[in-house]
Design an enzyme around this catalytic site. Structure first.
Site, PDB file in Angstrom:
ATOM      1  CB  THR A 148     -40.903 -12.166 -87.047  1.00  0.00           C
ATOM      2  OG1 THR A 148     -40.624 -12.590 -85.535  1.00  0.00           O
ATOM      3  CG2 THR A 148     -40.729 -13.538 -87.470  1.00  0.00           C
ATOM      4  CD  GLU A 190     -43.424 -16.313 -89.051  1.00  0.00           C
ATOM      5  OE1 GLU A 190     -43.581 -16.014 -87.961  1.00  0.00           O
ATOM      6  OE2 GLU A 190     -43.456 -15.653 -90.177  1.00  0.00           O
ATOM      7  CE  LYS A 234     -46.082  -7.184 -93.762  1.00  0.00           C
ATOM      8  NZ  LYS A 234     -46.595  -8.398 -94.248  1.00  0.00           N
ATOM      9  CD1 TRP A 247     -44.558  -8.420 -89.604  1.00  0.00           C
ATOM     10  CD2 TRP A 247     -46.490  -7.236 -89.657  1.00  0.00           C
ATOM     11  NE1 TRP A 247     -45.190  -9.273 -90.479  1.00  0.00           N
ATOM     12  CE2 TRP A 247     -46.582  -8.629 -90.229  1.00  0.00           C
ATOM     13  CE3 TRP A 247     -47.572  -6.712 -89.554  1.00  0.00           C
ATOM     14  CZ2 TRP A 247     -47.944  -8.635 -90.981  1.00  0.00           C
ATOM     15  CZ3 TRP A 247     -48.899  -6.913 -90.029  1.00  0.00           C
ATOM     16  CH2 TRP A 247     -48.922  -8.265 -90.740  1.00  0.00           C
TER      17      TRP A 247
END
Length: 557
Positions: free
Chosen positions: A197, A340, A450, A455
Site C-alpha cells: 500500500t 487490501e 488521493k 495515495w
C-alpha cells in the site's frame, strides 16, 4: 456429513491450463517503444513455463519474493504466471515512488531477483547497492536504448528464456549445476503475489494475496453485474500491472479467453487512443486522470466496439463522465476498492429499481461506487463501533469482509488497528449504504490525498515541508483537481521576515519525495487554524479553500 466433491486447488496453474487448452489462439498485444508485439495465449503460457525453468536455474528459492519493475506488457504477464505457479511470490513494484521508499519496500520484502524493463533500469540500478538481498537483475528489453551496466548481476530476459528452452533436457547449465527441480505442488492458500500500500502515517504495508483470492477475484470480474468480461472481449488495462495485479484484469482476461491489449511504455493519451481504436477494444479501466487526458483525442478515433469504461482510484468528476458519454455514447462506470481487497469491492451498475431514471440520473448513478461485488460483505459502524443503518443517509466507517479481503499485513504483528476484533477490514473511509446496497463515499477518515489513483500521505508531506528552514508550521489538505482528482495544497507559516514562494518550496522538496507528491499551490498563512484541543483543524482549511476565503494576511503562491 461431508460432501463428496473433488478437492482441486484454485491456483494460477489452473488459469494457465485453461488458457492453453481452450483459448490458445487468442491474442496478447503489447506496445513497445518502437511498435507492437503480438503473441497467442498458448505462446504466452509456453514462455511462462520456460520462465519457471529460468527461476530454477537462477536458484530462486521456493516462497522467495521476485520483484518486478515493469510496464503493462506480455513479459509482465509471463511473470504473473510463472512466479506464483512455481511456488514463488510475485512482488510488483511501483517505479514512480521515490528512492527511499523503493529501497525500504524491496528490503522489507527481501526480494531475491528483480525483473526490470530496460526503459526503467535508470530507476533501479542507482539503488542496487542499497538492496542487499537482490542477487540478480533480469532486464526485459522494451525497445528503449538505455545503456545497461556492465555487471555480472545483469541478465537478459530473452537470452535466459532461450537458454532454458535449449537446455530443457540437459543435466546442468552455467547458472546452476544441479538439474531443474521437479514441478512444485502449490496449495491454493499459499502466497501468490505481494503488493505494498502507499504509506499513510507510517511505512507502506505489504498485502499478500493467495492463489485462491486471485482466482476468486478473477471470477468476480467475469460476472454480469461487475465487468462482464467474456471471450468476446478485447481488454485494455490502463491501470498499471505494478499495482494490485492491474485490478486483476490480466487474470480475468486469461480466464475468460479475451484478447488482452497492453500499453507498455506507450502511455501518452494519443497512444492509448490509437490502441483503443486499432484493436477494437471493448473494455478498458483506469483512473479518472487517464480518461481526462484522453478526452481531446476521442474526436480523432472511432470506438464502435467499446462497451465499458471503468474508472477507479478516486471520485469520477461528473463533467468528465458527461463528456465521455457525449463523445462515445458510453457511460463511464465507477468502482471502488482497496489494495487490501484485491482490489475490487464495489462496482457501479443500474438495477431494476433504477429503470425509470432519465439519462443524467443514470449517468450520475454509474459514477458512484455501486453495490458490493459477490462474496464481499460490507458494513458501516459509528465512532463507537456500533452498526449504522443502511438507509442511504447515515454515514459510518466502511468495513469489509470476504475471501478476497486481506486478514493482515505482510511482516506485521497481528491485531493492527486496520482490522477489527472480529476480523473485518477497516477501510478508513466514511460512506453511506442504501437499502439496495449502493455505496456512496462521503469522506476519508484519515487525511490522505488521493491523486491520480495513488495515495499521498499528508503527514509525511508535512514532515518534508517542515525541513525547509523558512517553514515553522505546515498542514496539507487535498483540493479538487479536474485531471488528477485531488492535488495537495500546502498551508505553511513561515519564519517572520522570510519570503517563501511555491517555486522555492517545490525546489526544496524535489528529490526528497516523489515528484507527483509535490504541491502545485502553497498558502502562506499568518497562522494555522486549530481546534479547541490544540490540533490543526484541516476542516477549517478545507472550508476556507472551498469558499476561496483566504484568512487575513494569507498569500496564495
Amino acid at each position: 456429513m461431508r460432501a463428496l466433491m473433488q478437492d482441486r486447488p484454485l491456483d494460477i496453474a489452473t488459469l494457465m491450463r485453461r488458457a492453453e487448452s481452450t483459448f490458445g489462439h487468442k491474442r496478447v498485444v503489447t506496445a513497445t517503444v518502437d511498435g507492437e508485439t503480438v503473441a497467442t495465449w498458448r505462446q504466452v503460457v509456453a514462455r511462462a513455463r520456460r520462465l519457471v525453468g529460468v527461476l530454477d536455474r537462477l536458484r530462486v528459492p521456493r516462497r522467495a519474493r521476485v520483484g518486478t519493475f515493469g510496464w503493462n506488457s506480455q513479459r509482465h504477464v509471463e511473470l504473473y504466471l510463472a512466479v506464483p505457479a512455481s511456488g514463488r511470490v510475485l512482488h510488483t513494484l511501483n517505479h514512480r515512488l521515490f528512492a527511499a521508499e523503493l529501497t525500504w519496500i524491496v528490503a522489507d520484502a527481501a526480494d531475491d531477483v528483480l525483473f526490470v524493463d530496460r526503459s526503467l533500469i535508470g530507476v533501479v540500478w542507482p539503488l542496487i547497492d542499497q538492496l542487499p538481498t537482490v542477487r540478480h537483475v533480469v532486464v526485459m528489453d522494451d525497445g528503449a536504448t538505455t545503456e545497461l551496466p556492465d555487471d555480472p548481476r545483469i541478465h537478459d530476459y530473452e537470452t535466459l528464456l532461450a537458454d532454458a528452452d535449449a537446455d530443457a533436457d540437459a543435466d546442468a547449465d552455467a547458472l546452476a549445476p544441479d538439474a531443474p527441480a521437479a514441478p512444485v505442488v502449490v496449495d491454493e492458500n499459499d502466497a501468490a503475489s505481494l503488493c505494498y500500500t502507499s504509506g499513510t502515517t507510517g511505512r507502506p504495508r505489504g498485502v499478500l494475496y493467495s492463489h485462491r483470492s486471485i482466482v476468486l477475484h478473477a471470477l468476480l470480474l467475469l460476472g454480469a453485474d461487475t465487468f462482464a468480461i467474456s471471450e468476446r472481449d478485447v481488454v485494455l488495462p490502463v491501470v498499471p500491472m505494478f499495482h494490485v495485479n492491474a485490478w486483476g484484469l490480466p487474470y480475468a482476461a486469461m480466464l475468460a479467453g479475451a484478447d488482452l491489449v497492453l500499453p507498455g511504455p506507450a502511455m501518452s493519451p494519443a497512444a492509448l487512443a490509437g490502441q483503443l481504436s486499432r484493436h477494437r477494444v471493448t473494455f478498458t479501466a483506469g483512473v479518472p486522470a487517464i480518461w481526462q487526458g484522453l478526452l481531446p483525442h476521442l474526436a480523432e478515433v472511432d470506438l464502435p466496439d467499446l462497451r465499458m469504461v471503468v474508472s477507479g482510484g478516486s471520485a469520477l468528476p461528473a463533467p468528465l463522465a458527461q463528456a465521455w458519454h457525449d463523445r462515445t455514447g458510453v457511460m463511464i462506470t465507477s468502482s471502488w476498492g482497496m489494495t487490501e481487497a484485491s482490489p475490487l469491492v464495489a462496482c457501479g451498475r443500474l438495477a431494476t429499481v433504477h429503470d425509470g431514471l432519465d439519462e443524467p440520473a443514470r449517468r450520475a448513478l454509474l459514477a458512484t461506487p455501486g453495490p458490493a461485488v459477490p462474496l464481499t460483505e460490507l458494513r458501516l459502524v459509528d465512532a463507537d463501533g456500533n452498526p449504522v443503518d443502511h438507509d442511504g443517509r447515515t454515514p459510518g466507517e466502511l468495513q469489509l469482509a470476504g475471501p478476497t479481503i486481506a486478514s493482515g499485513y505482510f511482516g506485521a504483528e497481528p491485531g493492527t488497528s486496520s482490522f477489527t476484533a472480529d476480523g473485518w477490514l477497516r477501510s478508513g473511509d466514511l460512506a453511506t449504504i442504501d437499502a439496495h446496497g449502493y455505496v456512496r463515499i462521503v469522506d476519508r477518515v484519515k487525511d490522505l490525498v488521493k491523486s491520480g489513483g495513488e495515495w499521498i500521505s499528508s503527514v509525511q508531506l508535512e514532515h518534508e515541508i517542515l525541513t525547509h528552514p523558512d517553514v515553522v508550521e505546515a498542514a496539507v489538505i487535498g483540493i479538487p483537481d479536474d485531471r488528477w482528482g485531488e492535488r495537495p495544497l500546502a498551508c505553511v507559516v513561515t519564519v517572520p521576515g522570510s519570503v517563501l514562494d511555491a517555486a522555492a518550496l517545490r525546489a526544496h522538496l524535489t528529490g526528497r519525495i516523489a515528484s507527483w507528491w509535490i504541491p502545485d499551490q502553497v498558502w502562506v498563512l499568518p497562522e494555522i487554524p486549530r481546534a479547541p484541543t490544540g490540533k490543526v483543524s484541516k476542516v477549517a482549511l478545507r472550508e476556507r479553500y472551498a469558499a476561496r476565503a483566504h484568512p487575513p494576511g494569507a498569500v496564495d503562491r
